[in-house]
Write an enzyme that holds these catalytic residues in place. Structure first.
Site, PDB file in Angstrom:
ATOM      1  N   TYR A 107      -5.916   3.081  19.690  1.00 51.54           N
ATOM      2  CA  TYR A 107      -6.122   1.791  20.350  1.00 51.54           C
ATOM      3  C   TYR A 107      -7.605   1.535  20.595  1.00 51.54           C
ATOM      4  O   TYR A 107      -8.422   2.461  20.656  1.00 51.54           O
ATOM      5  CB  TYR A 107      -5.345   1.715  21.670  1.00 51.54           C
ATOM      6  CG  TYR A 107      -5.894   2.566  22.799  1.00 51.54           C
ATOM      7  CD1 TYR A 107      -6.813   2.045  23.714  1.00 51.54           C
ATOM      8  CD2 TYR A 107      -5.492   3.884  22.970  1.00 51.54           C
ATOM      9  CE1 TYR A 107      -7.310   2.805  24.757  1.00 51.54           C
ATOM     10  CE2 TYR A 107      -5.976   4.665  24.011  1.00 51.54           C
ATOM     11  CZ  TYR A 107      -6.892   4.117  24.905  1.00 51.54           C
ATOM     12  OH  TYR A 107      -7.386   4.876  25.941  1.00 51.54           O
ATOM     13  N   CYS A 108      -7.934   0.242  20.707  1.00 51.31           N
ATOM     14  CA  CYS A 108      -9.268  -0.185  21.133  1.00 51.31           C
ATOM     15  C   CYS A 108      -9.085  -1.197  22.264  1.00 51.31           C
ATOM     16  O   CYS A 108      -8.090  -1.122  22.995  1.00 51.31           O
ATOM     17  CB  CYS A 108     -10.083  -0.748  19.965  1.00 51.31           C
ATOM     18  SG  CYS A 108      -9.350  -2.177  19.137  1.00 51.31           S
ATOM     19  N   TRP A 109      -9.994  -2.134  22.412  1.00 54.34           N
ATOM     20  CA  TRP A 109      -9.927  -3.054  23.549  1.00 54.34           C
ATOM     21  C   TRP A 109      -8.687  -3.935  23.480  1.00 54.34           C
ATOM     22  O   TRP A 109      -7.941  -4.064  24.444  1.00 54.34           O
ATOM     23  CB  TRP A 109     -11.199  -3.891  23.596  1.00 54.34           C
ATOM     24  CG  TRP A 109     -11.109  -5.098  24.496  1.00 54.34           C
ATOM     25  CD1 TRP A 109     -11.202  -6.408  24.121  1.00 54.34           C
ATOM     26  CD2 TRP A 109     -10.902  -5.119  25.919  1.00 54.34           C
ATOM     27  NE1 TRP A 109     -11.065  -7.239  25.209  1.00 54.34           N
ATOM     28  CE2 TRP A 109     -10.885  -6.468  26.329  1.00 54.34           C
ATOM     29  CE3 TRP A 109     -10.725  -4.129  26.879  1.00 54.34           C
ATOM     30  CZ2 TRP A 109     -10.692  -6.863  27.653  1.00 54.34           C
ATOM     31  CZ3 TRP A 109     -10.530  -4.521  28.209  1.00 54.34           C
ATOM     32  CH2 TRP A 109     -10.521  -5.864  28.582  1.00 54.34           C
TER      33      TRP A 109
END
Length: 408
Positions: A107-109
């Site tokens: 995941y990222c932002w």
């Protein structure tokens, strides 16, 4: 010969990657949870158990963001080049020994280009990556809804509504946190908010070897603690205000605590002084912690004359009288917690200063008995609030006689 068929103009080939909602994570098993955001983003807060493999450093993300604001195409090119180079480093250093059945969650932002870039490359290698749906942004929204949204606005009851909280109240220096630890040693469930907040609650309560976490990380830890608690046992929690140091206790938890039953404890003054001298010894022995400056922070509440008297005692190394003075100040400003207590239990003299004896004592047995009786009354009455009066009557005799309890 006819010409070879060509792909239709404008057709986009997209690598299909599984996307898992945070609420559904418990139904899946992953070898690792990978947070590809910058180290600064990760340090502020992250999904429990995640490791940080950033595809952009703090400086690189700032560089790409600034460039993108003035020239989107150039920003995307530079961003892609930096991300590709950093993913290459991670492949050589982190993924080198992974087998083909390796299943990471990434995941990222907001589940965008950073996480998809890494997941796409790992999928091309032959691994089995998945994406966290909508990334950290949706995860954070879930935590906020859980801790702050009104019960009737949620989709169903959460563990925060189901657990049976019982508060422990008492004046400063009564050893409420130590009592929580003793109850935990005896197999009871506790929620130690001061441990999660890395703060002892008072103006002098900073931990000597650790700063407080961010508000977001505190809430992540709180969420995970609450979700892990069982609903068939009581959960002992220290009576707290709405703030612990610089951190806010979440609104829903604070409301639950304020409406939950409590047991009040009293401790002899000499034991309170000895306990505080032992518990805060690091403030006296370590001049780098600047105890005089900490005392001056109370001056606007206690008054200059009182604060000067404390500083004089500190300069004379008369620590015992200093602690007595601080206790008297805090006792004078102590606010009686909301709601009548189920019982007021006087701790036998000396017990607070001997943790092994405290843990095995009849005193702790009394708390366990109160918790068990409270659970039985809930099972009979079916409503936590309706059981408060019944419990108060059940433990009135215990409250009157507990001062004579002997240590086992």
């Amino acid at each position: 010969m006819p010409e070879a068929s060509k792909p239709a103009a404008g057709k986009e080939v997209v690598s299909i990657l599984p996307s898992i909602a945070f609420s559904d994570l418990k139904n899946h098993k992953f070898d690792e949870i990978i947070d590809v955001r910058t180290p600064l983003e990760f340090a502020e807060d992250h999904v429990q158990g995640a490791i940080n493999l950033p595809v952009l450093s703090n400086e690189e993300r700032a560089q790409v963001g600034t460039l993108y604001a003035s020239d989107k195409l150039k920003g995307r090119k530079i961003g892609a080049a930096l991300i590709a180079r950093n993913i290459s480093d991670h492949i050589m250093n982190h993924f080198q020994d992974k087998e083909l059945d390796y299943k990471p969650l990434i995941y990222c932002w907001r589940g965008g280009q950073r996480s998809r870039s890494m997941a796409t490359i790992l999928k091309e290698i032959g691994f089995q990556p998945s994406l966290l749906q909508a990334g950290y942004k949706q995860y954070r929204k879930t935590i906020c809804n859980y801790l702050c949204t009104e019960e009737n606005e949620k989709d169903g009851e959460t563990n925060l509504e189901r657990i049976k909280l019982v508060r422990i109240s008492g004046a400063t220096g009564s050893g409420k946190t130590l009592l929580l630890k003793a109850l935990e040693e005896r197999g009871e469930q506790i929620l130690d908010l001061e441990y999660l907040a890395k703060h002892k609650g008072s103006i002098l309560g900073d931990y000597p070897d650790a700063g407080q976490p961010s508000q977001k990380f505190f809430e992540t830890e709180l969420y995970n603690q609450l979700e892990a608690l069982k609903t068939d046992k009581v959960v002992w929690v220290e009576n707290e205000g709405s703030k612990i140091g610089n951190l806010n206790v979440s609104r829903r938890l604070f409301e639950r605590m304020s409406s939950s039953p409590r047991v009040h404890i009293t401790v002899d003054m000499d034991d309170r002084v000895d306990y505080i001298l032992k518990d805060y010894e690091y403030l006296i022995s370590n001049p780098d912690l600047k105890l005089p400056d900490l005392l001056k922070r109370i001056e606007k509440y206690a008054g200059k004359k009182t604060c000067d008297a404390w500083l004089k005692l500190l300069g004379e190394k008369n620590y015992r009288e200093l602690v007595v003075g601080l206790i008297k100040y805090y006792d004078s400003s102590y606010k009686v917690p909301k709601g009548e207590s189920l019982a007021t239990l006087a701790m036998p003299s000396g017990l607070l200063l001997d943790f092994p004896k405290l843990t095995s004592s009849q005193y702790v047995d009394n708390f366990i008995s109160i918790g068990d009786e409270y659970l039985r009354n809930i099972q009979e009455g079916g409503n936590k609030e309706d059981c408060l009066t019944k419990n108060s009557d059940d433990f009135k005799e215990l409250s009157e006689n507990v001062a004579s309890v002997e240590i086992r």
